[in-house]
Design a protein around this motif. Structure first.
Motif, PDB file in Angstrom:
ATOM      1  N   VAL A   1       2.857  -6.173   9.258  1.00  0.00           N
ATOM      2  CA  VAL A   1       3.702  -5.540   8.608  1.00  0.00           C
ATOM      3  C   VAL A   1       5.032  -6.410   8.354  1.00  0.00           C
ATOM      4  N   VAL A   2       5.015  -6.599   7.206  1.00  0.00           N
ATOM      5  CA  VAL A   2       6.225  -7.453   6.638  1.00  0.00           C
ATOM      6  C   VAL A   2       7.276  -6.698   5.832  1.00  0.00           C
ATOM      7  N   GLY A   3       7.023  -5.569   5.363  1.00  0.00           N
ATOM      8  CA  GLY A   3       8.194  -4.816   4.876  1.00  0.00           C
ATOM      9  C   GLY A   3       7.665  -3.304   4.547  1.00  0.00           C
ATOM     10  N   MET A   4       8.783  -2.737   4.499  1.00  0.00           N
ATOM     11  CA  MET A   4       8.645  -1.124   4.540  1.00  0.00           C
ATOM     12  C   MET A   4       9.539  -0.392   3.458  1.00  0.00           C
ATOM     13  N   GLY A   5       9.165   0.431   2.721  1.00  0.00           N
ATOM     14  CA  GLY A   5      10.008   1.071   1.856  1.00  0.00           C
ATOM     15  C   GLY A   5       9.794   2.679   2.169  1.00  0.00           C
ATOM     16  N   ARG A   6      10.292   3.474   1.286  1.00  0.00           N
ATOM     17  CA  ARG A   6      10.140   4.986   1.735  1.00  0.00           C
ATOM     18  C   ARG A   6       8.622   5.349   1.427  1.00  0.00           C
ATOM     19  N   GLU A   7       8.364   4.735   0.182  1.00  0.00           N
ATOM     20  CA  GLU A   7       6.936   5.016  -0.187  1.00  0.00           C
ATOM     21  C   GLU A   7       5.886   4.009  -0.194  1.00  0.00           C
ATOM     22  N   THR A   8       6.211   2.960   0.374  1.00  0.00           N
ATOM     23  CA  THR A   8       5.051   1.654   0.359  1.00  0.00           C
ATOM     24  C   THR A   8       5.616   1.106   1.918  1.00  0.00           C
ATOM     25  N   ILE A   9       4.387   0.226   2.048  1.00  0.00           N
ATOM     26  CA  ILE A   9       4.111  -0.652   3.226  1.00  0.00           C
ATOM     27  C   ILE A   9       3.495  -1.727   2.803  1.00  0.00           C
ATOM     28  N   THR A  10       4.323  -2.964   3.387  1.00  0.00           N
ATOM     29  CA  THR A  10       3.645  -4.258   2.803  1.00  0.00           C
ATOM     30  C   THR A  10       3.168  -4.935   4.114  1.00  0.00           C
ATOM     31  N   VAL A  11       1.696  -5.633   3.924  1.00  0.00           N
ATOM     32  CA  VAL A  11       1.266  -6.310   5.303  1.00  0.00           C
ATOM     33  C   VAL A  11       0.939  -7.680   4.993  1.00  0.00           C
ATOM     34  N   GLU A  12       0.933  -8.503   5.537  1.00  0.00           N
ATOM     35  CA  GLU A  12       0.283  -9.953   5.347  1.00  0.00           C
ATOM     36  C   GLU A  12      -1.041 -10.238   6.417  1.00  0.00           C
TER      37      GLU A  12
ATOM     38  N   VAL B   1       0.973  -1.241   0.100  1.00  0.00           N
ATOM     39  CA  VAL B   1       0.075   0.086   0.061  1.00  0.00           C
ATOM     40  C   VAL B   1       0.680   1.425   0.000  1.00  0.00           C
ATOM     41  N   GLU B   2       0.344   2.294  -0.617  1.00  0.00           N
ATOM     42  CA  GLU B   2       1.078   3.484  -0.737  1.00  0.00           C
ATOM     43  C   GLU B   2       1.229   3.916   0.737  1.00  0.00           C
ATOM     44  N   MET B   3       2.219   4.641   1.079  1.00  0.00           N
ATOM     45  CA  MET B   3       2.408   5.051   2.690  1.00  0.00           C
ATOM     46  C   MET B   3       2.484   6.616   2.387  1.00  0.00           C
ATOM     47  N   ASP B   4       1.414   7.297   2.801  1.00  0.00           N
ATOM     48  CA  ASP B   4       1.601   8.817   2.953  1.00  0.00           C
ATOM     49  C   ASP B   4       1.295   9.080   4.393  1.00  0.00           C
ATOM     50  N   PRO B   5       2.717   9.879   4.732  1.00  0.00           N
ATOM     51  CA  PRO B   5       2.860  10.337   6.148  1.00  0.00           C
ATOM     52  C   PRO B   5       1.837  10.684   6.867  1.00  0.00           C
ATOM     53  N   ALA B   6       1.001  11.496   6.160  1.00  0.00           N
ATOM     54  CA  ALA B   6      -0.283  12.253   6.777  1.00  0.00           C
ATOM     55  C   ALA B   6      -1.417  11.221   7.408  1.00  0.00           C
ATOM     56  N   ARG B   7      -1.240   9.922   6.592  1.00  0.00           N
ATOM     57  CA  ARG B   7      -2.288   8.960   6.834  1.00  0.00           C
ATOM     58  C   ARG B   7      -1.873   7.622   7.674  1.00  0.00           C
ATOM     59  N   THR B   8      -0.590   7.628   7.932  1.00  0.00           N
ATOM     60  CA  THR B   8       0.150   6.436   8.383  1.00  0.00           C
ATOM     61  C   THR B   8      -0.761   5.945   9.636  1.00  0.00           C
ATOM     62  N   ALA B   9      -1.052   6.957  10.487  1.00  0.00           N
ATOM     63  CA  ALA B   9      -1.795   6.283  11.785  1.00  0.00           C
ATOM     64  C   ALA B   9      -3.064   5.735  11.420  1.00  0.00           C
ATOM     65  N   GLN B  10      -3.712   6.101  10.381  1.00  0.00           N
ATOM     66  CA  GLN B  10      -5.258   5.808   9.963  1.00  0.00           C
ATOM     67  C   GLN B  10      -4.673   4.212   9.590  1.00  0.00           C
ATOM     68  N   LEU B  11      -3.681   4.308   8.727  1.00  0.00           N
ATOM     69  CA  LEU B  11      -3.498   2.933   7.935  1.00  0.00           C
ATOM     70  C   LEU B  11      -3.038   1.777   8.981  1.00  0.00           C
ATOM     71  N   MET B  12      -2.253   2.254   9.867  1.00  0.00           N
ATOM     72  CA  MET B  12      -1.701   1.270  11.259  1.00  0.00           C
ATOM     73  C   MET B  12      -3.244   0.756  11.772  1.00  0.00           C
ATOM     74  N   GLN B  13      -4.407   1.572  11.956  1.00  0.00           N
ATOM     75  CA  GLN B  13      -5.317   1.225  12.665  1.00  0.00           C
ATOM     76  C   GLN B  13      -6.059   0.018  11.694  1.00  0.00           C
ATOM     77  N   VAL B  14      -6.406   0.456  10.493  1.00  0.00           N
ATOM     78  CA  VAL B  14      -6.663  -0.720   9.503  1.00  0.00           C
ATOM     79  C   VAL B  14      -6.123  -2.011   9.631  1.00  0.00           C
TER      80      VAL B  14
ATOM     81  N   MET C   1     -10.794  -2.147   2.624  1.00  0.00           N
ATOM     82  CA  MET C   1     -10.483  -1.154   3.278  1.00  0.00           C
ATOM     83  C   MET C   1      -9.360  -0.422   2.969  1.00  0.00           C
ATOM     84  N   LEU C   2      -8.491  -0.844   2.201  1.00  0.00           N
ATOM     85  CA  LEU C   2      -7.074  -0.638   1.777  1.00  0.00           C
ATOM     86  C   LEU C   2      -7.041   0.040   0.358  1.00  0.00           C
ATOM     87  N   LYS C   3      -8.082  -0.040  -0.248  1.00  0.00           N
ATOM     88  CA  LYS C   3      -8.128   0.417  -1.674  1.00  0.00           C
ATOM     89  C   LYS C   3      -8.150   2.223  -1.700  1.00  0.00           C
ATOM     90  N   PRO C   4      -8.838   2.778  -0.847  1.00  0.00           N
ATOM     91  CA  PRO C   4      -8.582   4.223  -0.525  1.00  0.00           C
ATOM     92  C   PRO C   4      -7.364   4.742  -0.490  1.00  0.00           C
TER      93      PRO C   4
END
Length: 159
Positions: A112-123, A91-104, A137-140
Motif C-alpha cells: 500500500v503506497v497511498g490511501m484516500g477516503r474512497e480509494t487505496i493505491t498499491v504497488e 482500487v475502490e475501497m469498500d469498508p465491507a470488503r477491506t479485509a478481502q482486499l488486503m488479503q489479495v 484479482m482486483l477488477k471485481p
C-alpha cells in the motif's frame, strides 16, 4: 507472435524514436517499451515487448542492428530471461470488503503506497504473469486507475 527485444544503444537524443519507427514500419504492435541508462551512462538499454509475425520481427531486428546508434540487439524470446514490471493500481475501497482486499495484496506481495477516503493505491513488481494476476484479482473490487512501467528484462545466467 509476442517477442521481447533488448537493445543496447548510445544514450543520444532520438534513439528511442528511431527504434520505435522500425516497429511501425513493419506493422509490429508495441505492447511494452522501457528504456533507461545501464551501468555505463553513455549506453541505454531499451526493452520492447512486441507482437507481430516472425518474418517482420526478424526484419526489424536486422534493421535495428544496422542503425549506427544501436550497439547490440538480442531477441530475448529465444533465450531464458528474467523480466520485471512495476504496476501501480488505485482500487475502490469498500469498508465491507477491506479485509478481502488486503488479503489479495498480501498474496501478491503488493504494498500500500497511498490511501484516500474512497480509494487505496498499491504497488507491485513482478513478472508479467504476476502483474496480470493482480490486475485480474482486483477488477471485481473496482479499479479506478492503473499504470504499468513496461517490462524490463535481462538474459538469465552469465551471458
Amino acid at each position: 507472435m509476442k517477442r521481447t527485444i533488448s537493445a543496447l544503444a548510445r544514450n543520444e537524443p532520438g534513439v528511442l524514436a528511431k527504434m520505435a519507427g522500425e516497429f511501425g514500419r513493419y506493422a509490429a504492435n508495441i505492447l511494452s517499451l522501457a528504456a533507461g541508462e545501464t551501468e555505463n551512462p553513455e549506453v541505454s538499454r531499451i526493452v520492447a515487448c512486441i507482437e507481430g509475425d516472425d518474418a517482420a520481427i526478424d526484419a526489424i531486428t536486422r534493421h535495428l542492428e544496422a542503425l549506427d546508434t544501436i550497439i547490440q540487439v538480442d531477441d530475448l524470446s529465444r533465450n531464458d530471461f528474467v523480466d520485471r514490471e512495476l504496476v501501480l493500481v488505485k482500487v475502490e475501497m469498500d469498508p465491507a470488503r477491506t479485509a478481502q482486499l488486503m488479503q489479495v495484496f498480501e498474496v501478491f506481495r503488493a504494498s500500500v503506497v497511498g490511501m484516500g477516503r474512497e480509494t487505496i493505491t498499491v504497488e507491485m513488481a513482478g513478472d508479467q504473469g504476476r502483474v496480470e494476476g493482480l490486475i485480474h484479482m482486483l477488477k471485481p473490487y473496482g479499479i479506478k486507475s492503473l499504470c504499468r512501467s513496461g517490462m524490463i528484462a535481462l538474459k538469465r545466467g552469465d551471458e
